[in-house]
Design an enzyme around this catalytic site. Structure first.
Site, PDB file in Angstrom:
ATOM      1  N   MET A  17     -16.723  -7.443  19.288  1.00  0.00           N
ATOM      2  CA  MET A  17     -16.132  -7.574  17.910  1.00  0.00           C
ATOM      3  C   MET A  17     -15.269  -9.355  16.877  1.00  0.00           C
ATOM      4  SD  MET A  17     -15.322  -4.157  16.792  1.00  0.00           S
ATOM      5  CE  MET A  17     -14.047  -3.637  17.363  1.00  0.00           C
ATOM      6  N   GLY A  64     -10.718 -12.292  28.537  1.00  0.00           N
ATOM      7  CA  GLY A  64     -11.287 -11.695  28.426  1.00  0.00           C
ATOM      8  C   GLY A  64     -12.778 -11.699  28.296  1.00  0.00           C
ATOM      9  N   HIS A  65     -13.060 -12.267  26.891  1.00  0.00           N
ATOM     10  CA  HIS A  65     -14.136 -12.040  26.602  1.00  0.00           C
ATOM     11  C   HIS A  65     -15.462 -13.068  27.383  1.00  0.00           C
ATOM     12  CE1 HIS A  65     -12.242 -10.105  22.392  1.00  0.00           C
ATOM     13  NE2 HIS A  65     -13.161  -9.394  23.313  1.00  0.00           N
ATOM     14  N   GLY A  69     -15.946  -4.966  29.300  1.00  0.00           N
ATOM     15  CA  GLY A  69     -14.823  -4.566  30.520  1.00  0.00           C
ATOM     16  C   GLY A  69     -14.535  -3.160  30.512  1.00  0.00           C
ATOM     17  N   GLN A 110     -15.603   3.638  27.588  1.00  0.00           N
ATOM     18  CA  GLN A 110     -16.231   2.906  26.462  1.00  0.00           C
ATOM     19  C   GLN A 110     -17.411   2.340  27.417  1.00  0.00           C
ATOM     20  OE1 GLN A 110     -16.259   0.128  23.224  1.00  0.00           O
ATOM     21  NE2 GLN A 110     -16.549  -1.662  24.916  1.00  0.00           N
ATOM     22  N   VAL A 154      -8.597  -8.755  32.339  1.00  0.00           N
ATOM     23  CA  VAL A 154      -8.530  -9.735  32.247  1.00  0.00           C
ATOM     24  C   VAL A 154      -6.710  -9.784  31.785  1.00  0.00           C
ATOM     25  CG1 VAL A 154      -8.065 -12.543  31.019  1.00  0.00           C
ATOM     26  CG2 VAL A 154     -10.427 -11.062  32.242  1.00  0.00           C
ATOM     27  N   ARG A 186      -6.204  -6.938  19.460  1.00  0.00           N
ATOM     28  CA  ARG A 186      -5.033  -6.343  18.857  1.00  0.00           C
ATOM     29  C   ARG A 186      -3.629  -7.237  18.450  1.00  0.00           C
ATOM     30  NH1 ARG A 186      -8.918  -1.820  18.716  1.00  0.00           N
ATOM     31  NH2 ARG A 186     -10.032  -1.635  16.545  1.00  0.00           N
TER      32      ARG A 186
HETATM   33  P1  AMP Z   1     -13.866  -5.993  21.656  1.00  0.00           P
HETATM   34  O1  AMP Z   1     -14.779  -6.867  21.068  1.00  0.00           O
HETATM   35  O2  AMP Z   1     -12.606  -5.642  21.784  1.00  0.00           O
HETATM   36  O3  AMP Z   1     -15.278  -4.552  20.923  1.00  0.00           O
HETATM   37  O4  AMP Z   1     -14.511  -6.182  23.498  1.00  0.00           O
HETATM   38  C1  AMP Z   1     -15.777  -6.057  23.693  1.00  0.00           C
HETATM   39  C2  AMP Z   1     -16.097  -6.457  25.203  1.00  0.00           C
HETATM   40  O5  AMP Z   1     -14.802  -7.620  25.702  1.00  0.00           O
HETATM   41  C3  AMP Z   1     -15.781  -4.918  25.289  1.00  0.00           C
HETATM   42  O6  AMP Z   1     -16.724  -5.593  26.751  1.00  0.00           O
HETATM   43  C4  AMP Z   1     -14.638  -5.467  25.787  1.00  0.00           C
HETATM   44  O7  AMP Z   1     -13.697  -4.302  27.307  1.00  0.00           O
HETATM   45  C5  AMP Z   1     -14.056  -6.240  26.077  1.00  0.00           C
HETATM   46  N1  AMP Z   1     -13.000  -7.042  26.922  1.00  0.00           N
HETATM   47  C6  AMP Z   1     -12.222  -6.733  26.285  1.00  0.00           C
HETATM   48  N2  AMP Z   1     -11.025  -6.944  26.414  1.00  0.00           N
HETATM   49  C7  AMP Z   1     -11.243  -7.171  27.826  1.00  0.00           C
HETATM   50  C8  AMP Z   1      -9.895  -7.956  28.801  1.00  0.00           C
HETATM   51  N3  AMP Z   1      -8.726  -8.201  28.534  1.00  0.00           N
HETATM   52  N4  AMP Z   1     -10.637  -7.921  29.899  1.00  0.00           N
HETATM   53  C9  AMP Z   1     -11.936  -7.881  30.312  1.00  0.00           C
HETATM   54  N5  AMP Z   1     -12.527  -7.572  28.895  1.00  0.00           N
HETATM   55  C10 AMP Z   1     -12.250  -7.477  27.730  1.00  0.00           C
END
Ligand code: AMP
Length: 284
Positions: free
Chosen positions: A32, A38-39, A149, A155, A178, A189
């Site tokens: 998103m 992490g991403h 992640g 999810q 991460v 967030r």
């Molecule tokens: P989001 O943008 O929050 O929808 O996350 C996109 C992808 O990045 C999803 O697969 C999440 O699980 C992963 N993700 C978000 N935060 C982390 C993190 N801290 N470590 C690893 N993966 C992450």
């Protein structure tokens, strides 16, 4: 090199088809946006495992409840594209909502059991929105693999189930969470947190660590393990949404951790008005 920015489904389908025709393996990282390390870790792993990595940046309206933060979700496409470039992402699908959900749109994906508890119980319709958009992205890109992640652990289980049940033939890779150096799980967030709430938010990872320490000292009952995590949330003044110990695959609640059982503790709590989640295996 700056990634190619794809705005429509048609151009994305054509681009992915050209990658397939050239015989290269494609990895997809759905996000998103408002990207962090992490991403980026998912993108780098995609580069290692495939020839080409694509990402999507789409704040998916169907996974937000009416009182949630859709309109104020942080966005920074320029910054995101720079991070994608440095992670070796070749193309980014960044559509407007009407491209993904055009007038007349009426098809949704419901993953039943594994969506029910935890975040699914507190955020009605959330996983239906997630499952729907991820299914669409997998149909649009038809990648060989897609990376997600463990930070969003429920999810990940929802996505594993939909891939299996719908025979999508995509390898789903789950990647470790991460964290910031002090233990806070990285999240877009986290940008909402005041300095005080940022400090309080450490109670999530501290609570999980306390539960794991108690397990190591011989405790197996869920009530005690959950209690250890809960105490950290309370001490920091966070409002608990849930703390649960579940089977790591089915996500069904466990009364205790049996021998050889793979258990996971998941926690959700509010720091001010910001809802944060975290999780960790317990045992092993
Ligand atoms: P989001 O943008 O929050 O929808 O996350 C996109 C992808 O990045 C999803 O697969 C999440 O699980 C992963 N993700 C978000 N935060 C982390 C993190 N801290 N470590 C690893 N993966 C992450």
């Amino acid at each position: 090199m700056a990634p190619l920015v794809l705005r429509t489904v048609a151009e994305t389908v054509a681009w992915a088809e050209s990658i397939r025709r050239s015989g290269r393996r494609l990895a997809l990282v759905p996000t998103m946006g408002y990207l962090h390390e992490g991403h980026v870790s998912l993108m780098r792993e995609g580069r290692r495992r495939a020839d080409v990595v694509a990402a999507s940046i789409f704040v998916n309206p169907t996974q937000f409840g009416p009182k949630e933060d859709l309109s104020r979700y942080p966005r920074d496409l320029e910054g995101d594209l720079a991070k994608c470039a440095s992670a070796g992402v070749e193309a980014v699908f960044a559509p407007v909502p009407a491209e993904v959900y055009p007038p007349g749109y009426q098809t949704y994906v419901d993953v039943e059991q594994v969506s029910q508890g935890l975040c699914g119980a507190r955020r009605p319709g959330h996983f239906r929105g997630v499952a729907t958009v991820v299914t669409k992205l997998l149909c649009i890109f038809k990648p060989q693999l897609a990376l997600f992640g463990e930070k969003d652990y429920q999810q990940l289980q929802v996505i594993r189930a939909l891939e299996r049940d719908l025979n999508l033939g995509v390898e789903i890779i789950g990647m470790p969470t991460v964290r910031e150096p002090d233990g806070l799980a990285m999240s877009s967030r986290n940008a909402y947190l005041s300095p005080e709430d940022r400090q309080r938010a450490l109670a999530l990872s501290r609570g999980l660590a306390a539960a794991q320490a108690l397990y190591r000292s011989g405790t197996r009952e869920t009530s005690a393990l959950v209690g250890a995590a809960r105490r950290e949330l309370e001490a920091a003044g966070l409002r608990e949404d849930y703390v649960e110990l579940v089977d790591a695959t089915s996500l069904t609640p466990l009364p205790a951790i049996g021998p050889g059982q793979t258990a996971r503790m998941l926690v959700a709590a509010f720091a001010g008005t910001t809802r944060l989640i975290d999780n960790q295996p317990i045992g092993g």
